[in-house]
Write an enzyme that holds these catalytic residues in place. Structure first.
Site, PDB file in Angstrom:
ATOM      1  N   HIS A   1      19.965 -22.645 -27.750  1.00 49.85           N
ATOM      2  CA  HIS A   1      19.692 -21.498 -26.884  1.00 49.85           C
ATOM      3  C   HIS A   1      19.986 -21.867 -25.434  1.00 49.85           C
ATOM      4  CE1 HIS A   1      16.810 -19.279 -24.155  1.00 49.85           C
ATOM      5  NE2 HIS A   1      17.574 -18.316 -24.628  1.00 49.85           N
ATOM      6  N   SER A   2      20.772 -21.052 -24.749  1.00 47.86           N
ATOM      7  CA  SER A   2      21.025 -21.204 -23.324  1.00 47.86           C
ATOM      8  C   SER A   2      21.577 -22.600 -23.017  1.00 47.86           C
ATOM      9  CB  SER A   2      19.743 -20.896 -22.546  1.00 47.86           C
ATOM     10  OG  SER A   2      19.993 -20.737 -21.180  1.00 47.86           O
ATOM     11  N   MET A   3      20.866 -23.430 -22.269  1.00 48.65           N
ATOM     12  CA  MET A   3      21.330 -24.788 -22.004  1.00 48.65           C
ATOM     13  C   MET A   3      21.590 -25.536 -23.301  1.00 48.65           C
ATOM     14  SD  MET A   3      19.452 -27.894 -19.926  1.00 48.65           S
ATOM     15  CE  MET A   3      18.284 -28.223 -21.279  1.00 48.65           C
TER      16      MET A   3
ATOM     17  N   ILE B   1      22.976 -19.171 -29.027  1.00 43.85           N
ATOM     18  CA  ILE B   1      22.187 -18.010 -28.615  1.00 43.85           C
ATOM     19  C   ILE B   1      22.155 -17.954 -27.089  1.00 43.85           C
ATOM     20  CG2 ILE B   1      19.936 -16.866 -28.743  1.00 43.85           C
ATOM     21  CD1 ILE B   1      19.392 -18.503 -31.306  1.00 43.85           C
TER      22      ILE B   1
END
Length: 284
Positions: free
Chosen positions: A103-105, A127
């Site tokens: 997710h993200s990073m 994501i």
């Protein structure tokens, strides 16, 4: 009636430091590593993980987050250092190939791993993220100067404390990317500790400092072009916009857009839809 998935805590010793993990699922099921976003921790997968089928989800606390060690005080946090950490965990698990959920990073880290070591990655679920933030080459010197000046300025600064647990939960609910009260409690429970003077984040305060060095867009693109793993990219309609060019560089990618924000995997309705997509994607 579905049984509640088994959960447990794991610890890995990687490159001289400890990396913590929270796991869901049968120990005999296929291991899948999950990587959280910046300033989050393994609890970010609390809502999604119990709905995944046929896998053992191992969500790491990345270095400086949750129960994992901090990097040495003199060492800046570079996103690419997580590549060796994650591969070290995979090696300890005896995994020549592994699927990643990020997710993200964490999604950016997953893409770096898949680009640098395509032979090690089976499938990717990204994501709300696809690759790291970049700096234009002509701005590299200024980026370094700003980061080092801020690092020097903040040395020795006393960490902010919360007077009570509820205040930390409220702060997390109302952050830059808001989450509901239940999700905030999960993240705070794993990310907060009580010490003299109040409640403090476990995460390393140095994570808040600007990066001393970033890759350029061309360098990031070189990773994306080398990704061969089947990739599922899930974006929130109210999340962070992603580059169409970056997406087009991943040769075997499927993009799904769902109602939700940047933390849509922590939103009740979206988490169910994401779980369905992942289960159909077949990570086992």
């Amino acid at each position: 009636m579905n049984k509640t998935p088994v959960t447990e805590e794991l610890r890995f010793e990687v490159n001289g430091h400890q990396i913590a993990a929270k796991c869901w699922g049968d120990r005999c099921a296929t291991p899948v590593l999950a990587l959280h976003g910046w300033l989050d921790n393994a609890a970010t997968f609390n809502r999604l993980a119990p709905q995944l089928r046929g896998i053992r989800l191992i969500a790491l606390d990345l270095m400086g987050h949750g129960y994992s060690d901090h990097r040495p005080a003199s060492m800046p946090y570079y996103i690419w250092d997580n590549v060796m950490d994650v591969l070290g965990v995979a090696d300890q698990l005896g995994l020549e190939q592994v699927s990643l959920i990020g997710h993200s990073m964490g999604a950016s880290i997953a893409s770096l791993i898949a680009g640098a070591f395509p032979e090690r990655i089976n499938k990717l679920v990204l994501i709300e993220g696809i690759a790291p933030l970049v700096t234009d080459p002509q701005d590299t010197a200024e980026q370094m100067a700003v980061a080092i000046k801020k690092r020097i300025r903040l040395q020795g600064r006393v960490q902010k404390a919360y007077s009570d647990y509820e205040s930390a939960v409220k702060a997390r609910m109302n952050g830059r990317w808001p989450v509901d009260s239940e999700a905030a409690k999960w993240l705070v429970e794993r990310g907060l500790e009580q010490r003299t003077g109040g409640y403090y984040w476990r995460s390393d305060a140095n994570l808040m400092l600007p990066s001393v060095m970033r890759m350029s867009e061309l360098q990031v693109e070189s990773f994306l072009r080398r990704v061969v793993a089947a990739t599922l990219l899930i974006l929130g309609e109210n999340g962070i916009p992603q580059s169409d060019r970056r997406i087009s560089l991943v040769r075997n990618i499927r993009t799904e857009r769902l109602a939700g924000g940047h933390h849509l995997h922590l939103e009740e309705q979206a988490a169910g839809l994401i779980a369905t997509l992942i289960n159909e994607f077949n990570l086992d």
